[in-house]
Design a protein around this motif. Structure first.
Motif, PDB file in Angstrom:
ATOM      1  N   ARG A 243       0.972  -1.267   0.009  1.00  0.00           N
ATOM      2  CA  ARG A 243      -0.064   0.012   0.055  1.00  0.00           C
ATOM      3  C   ARG A 243       0.936   1.243  -0.081  1.00  0.00           C
ATOM      4  N   THR A 248      -3.665   2.489  -4.027  1.00  0.00           N
ATOM      5  CA  THR A 248      -4.854   1.679  -4.511  1.00  0.00           C
ATOM      6  C   THR A 248      -4.417   1.435  -5.917  1.00  0.00           C
ATOM      7  N   SER A 249      -3.369   2.186  -6.693  1.00  0.00           N
ATOM      8  CA  SER A 249      -2.928   1.527  -7.949  1.00  0.00           C
ATOM      9  C   SER A 249      -2.975   0.181  -8.132  1.00  0.00           C
ATOM     10  N   VAL A 251      -4.468  -2.229  -7.303  1.00  0.00           N
ATOM     11  CA  VAL A 251      -5.731  -2.897  -7.533  1.00  0.00           C
ATOM     12  C   VAL A 251      -5.835  -3.449  -8.904  1.00  0.00           C
ATOM     13  N   CYS A 301       0.359   6.738   1.457  1.00  0.00           N
ATOM     14  CA  CYS A 301       0.025   5.816   0.129  1.00  0.00           C
ATOM     15  C   CYS A 301      -0.321   6.769  -1.130  1.00  0.00           C
ATOM     16  N   GLU A 321      -4.975   7.318  -8.075  1.00  0.00           N
ATOM     17  CA  GLU A 321      -5.436   6.163  -7.389  1.00  0.00           C
ATOM     18  C   GLU A 321      -6.147   5.192  -8.559  1.00  0.00           C
ATOM     19  N   TYR A 322      -6.644   3.956  -7.923  1.00  0.00           N
ATOM     20  CA  TYR A 322      -7.018   3.100  -8.979  1.00  0.00           C
ATOM     21  C   TYR A 322      -8.379   3.386  -9.960  1.00  0.00           C
ATOM     22  N   GLU A 323      -9.220   4.057  -9.164  1.00  0.00           N
ATOM     23  CA  GLU A 323     -10.350   4.499  -9.844  1.00  0.00           C
ATOM     24  C   GLU A 323     -10.173   5.319 -11.008  1.00  0.00           C
ATOM     25  N   GLU A 461     -17.422  -1.816   1.370  1.00  0.00           N
ATOM     26  CA  GLU A 461     -16.030  -2.337   1.040  1.00  0.00           C
ATOM     27  C   GLU A 461     -15.756  -3.585   1.613  1.00  0.00           C
ATOM     28  N   ASN A 513      -8.588   3.042   3.802  1.00  0.00           N
ATOM     29  CA  ASN A 513      -7.605   2.324   3.188  1.00  0.00           C
ATOM     30  C   ASN A 513      -6.713   1.303   4.349  1.00  0.00           C
ATOM     31  N   ASN A 517      -9.677  -1.358   5.683  1.00  0.00           N
ATOM     32  CA  ASN A 517      -9.273  -2.471   4.898  1.00  0.00           C
ATOM     33  C   ASN A 517      -8.046  -3.287   5.463  1.00  0.00           C
TER      34      ASN A 517
END
Length: 636
Positions: A243, A248-249, A251, A301, A321-323, A461, A513, A517
């Motif tokens: 992390r 979150t990238s 993911v 992160c 980030e991932y989104e 989540e 996160n 998480n």
């Protein structure tokens, strides 16, 4: 001067700003309200329910916009500091709410405010400068039209203070793009549900805050013990380094491995170019440092990247980030990472929600693929993965030009305006779906369907299902399938638990996160922290009940607005079209079975209405009476 019976751990004041008359007043935070709804998201939705009547125009002066922090903000606990921005959503017409990690949260708390409530509408553009002493209404005529980053720097220059914290909107909000957000510290987005559009509708370009105060805890020694334990859990967690390095990238490659990527608008759950646009590649070739989105974070992160070669050499920024990464690569079929990074920065600087923007573009591209729209209709060459097309559409949406005027309404309304593609407009209750295919993550799919703000993963989540560990499911929920991503049984229990927990995390205003998480802030730890900070003894069970209370008042708000079981649906593709490839090939999502269990565990009817006994048990009798007075029949 307001005399406070100040509750430890809180700023102690609620700041109401009347934009119409350019006045403000500070009110004492009610300690009983703080205990019942904790802070942040909980405080905001309480105010939204009672202060914004049904049917209010989201962009009218009668709507209110609230920003709130929580009791953990300002302490060095390692879980970051965040805030919630809440209003009636111009995108969905329902509950609007978004969360961001930002230094603004701490500065607001140090100025003595737990919640800001903006009412009415200014007759000309302003930005608000908030300090412990109150509010100054600053002229923003010269800021109108500026991007988020330009606004941020202009206000710091105007105030002559580089420490002042700024939340701003970009040109998309000014142009009433229905999914514009409020952006803090340039990159930190409260991006979902159109909260920036509400702020701009009030003729407010930005809010700047500066605080020189502090927060206190009732039992410092116990709080330090709690913090030591949380920090130990963070540093010992196996997720810590992945992390920290990728955020979150990471993911994206997990989505490739598990088969839940949104390739070409959820037609391809795995793609042959995943590594080319992955967090792993970013870490190796682009990232130059890690950074935290707020102080007191033990797991910084966020990453700062730079493109080091090629036509875009020298381009730099935070993230992604991932989104946004998945949205502007896989979802639209784009394998050019450099161009994706440029587009992502542009979307943020315009002040738009990356998830909704990427869905609008992908939806239009699939319409072209199906022959329901032409390039001439769109005014651009609609071609999967064409970065020029993607970037041009981003510009058109932000400035409401051409087809961008339609896409700027969000995909649900766009499909109604064009009377095309309603079956492939991927939203729930008007909010666009994230970059994960629920056919391969069935608990997440249930969470999307029932989430109080629309197709949202962050309300629940349920990360444990990715573990595919039947023993974990048995241990936590008495059902092995609960922790298996392709399982169905036990998913109602899974989503109930994590919705309650995330309501607490959002109301404490710590980072999901880390806190959720990595299961650092469970109900027991939250109760210990709250007790040490405030001196009000709270048990683990009472903390769980507070989470339930927040979830139920949010549902009551939706029920008051007409939401019932038929609205807790996923788009047709996920219910009827089996995945064609990948590890979850052949799967659809069995939503109704999971919904039945979810409603039963939640204490709601099979039509999704909270029972009177459920509301009463959670201290929401007034809400029950209000619903019945409005003609909602409640069952016992």
């Amino acid at each position: 001067m307001l005399t406070l019976t100040r509750l430890k751990g809180y700023g102690g004041r609620v700041l109401r700003v009347d934009l119409t008359h350019r006045t403000y007043r500070a009110e004492e935070l009610d300690p009983s309200l703080a205990k019942a709804f904790i802070g942040g998201r909980g405080l905001n939705v309480y105010r939204l329910y009672w202060e914004v009547p049904p049917g209010v125009d989201p962009l009218g002066p009668e709507n209110k916009l609230m920003i709130a922090t929580g009791p953990l903000v300002g302490f060095p606990h390692g879980l970051g500091s965040r805030l919630n921005v809440t209003s009636r959503s111009p995108l969905t017409g329902l509950l609007g709410d978004s969360n961001a990690g930002t230094h603004f949260s701490e500065e607001m708390k140090f100025a003595g405010y737990d919640q800001l409530i903006l009412e009415g509408r200014s007759d000309r553009p302003v930005y608000l400068y908030i300090t412990e002493s109150g509010v100054e209404f600053m002229d923003a005529e010269g800021l109108w039209g500026l991007t988020v980053s330009q606004t941020h720097e202009a206000i710091r220059h105007d105030l002559g203070d580089q420490r002042v914290q700024v939340g701003a909107v970009g040109p998309a909000a000014e142009n009433f793009v229905k999914f514009a957000g409020v952006f803090f510290n340039i990159y930190r987005a409260a991006g979902r549900t159109g909260m920036g559009t509400v702020l701009a509708s009030k003729n407010v370009k930005a809010i700047a805050v500066r605080g020189d105060g502090y927060v206190e805890a009732e039992d410092v020694d116990e709080l330090l013990r709690v913090i030591d334990e949380m920090l130990r859990r963070i540093y010992e967690n196996p997720q810590y380094w992945p992390r920290r390095i990728m955020g979150t990238s990471r993911v994206l490659m997990a989505g490739q491995r598990l088969g839940f990527l949104p390739g070409r608008h959820f037609q391809e759950p795995v793609v042959d170019y995943a590594y080319e646009v992955s967090g792993e590649r970013l870490a190796r070739e682009y990232n130059v440092k890690v950074r935290a989105c707020s102080a007191g974070c033990a797991l910084p992160c966020a990453r700062f990247f730079m493109i080091k070669r090629g036509p875009l050499a020298g381009l730099m920024g935070e993230g992604p980030e991932y989104e946004p990464l998945g949205g502007f690569t896989v979802r639209v079929g784009n394998r050019n990472l450099d161009r994706a990074l440029k587009i992502i920065l542009k979307v943020a600087d315009y002040g738009m929600d990356a998830i909704t923007t990427s869905e609008a573009i992908a939806w239009l591209m699939e319409l072209r693929q199906r022959g329901e729209i032409t390039d001439e209709d769109a005014g651009v060459k609609l071609e999967w993965g064409n970065p020029d097309t993607i970037e041009e559409l981003v510009d058109m949406i932000a400035y409401r030009r051409g087809i961008g005027k339609v896409l700027g309404e969000g995909v649900k309304r766009a499909s109604e305006i064009l009377n095309k593609g309603k079956d492939i407009a991927f939203h729930v209750k008007g909010l666009e779906m994230i970059q994960a295919d629920p056919r391969a993550l069935k608990g997440y799919g249930l969470g999307f369907a029932v989430a109080s703000r629309g197709a949202d993963h962050l309300r629940s989540e349920p990360f444990v299902e990715v573990e595919d560990d039947p023993e974990l499911g048995r241990k936590m929920f008495g059902e092995p399938e609960a922790a298996m991503r392709l399982g169905v049984k036990g998913k109602g229990k899974l989503i109930n638990y994590f919705e309650d927990l995330n309501a607490i995390v959002d109301s404490f205003e710590s980072c999901k996160n880390t806190a959720e998480n990595m299961l650092i802030l469970d109900f027991e730890m939250a109760a210990r922290a709250y007790t040490a900070i405030t001196g009000i003894h709270v048990t683990e069970g009472e903390m769980r009940e507070a989470g339930m209370r927040i979830v139920n008042i949010e549902r009551a708000y939706l029920v008051r607005e007409g939401v019932r079981r038929p609205h807790d649906r996923l788009p047709k593709r996920f219910l009827e079209e089996p995945l064609r490839s990948g590890p979850a090939k052949g799967h659809v999502i069995e939503l109704d079975v999971m919904l039945d269990e979810y409603y039963q565990v939640r204490g709601w009817t099979m039509d999704g209405v909270p029972r009177r006994s459920t509301l009463s048990r959670l201290g929401l009798d007034e809400v029950a009476r209000d619903l019945e007075a409005r003609g909602v029949k409640l069952e016992d």
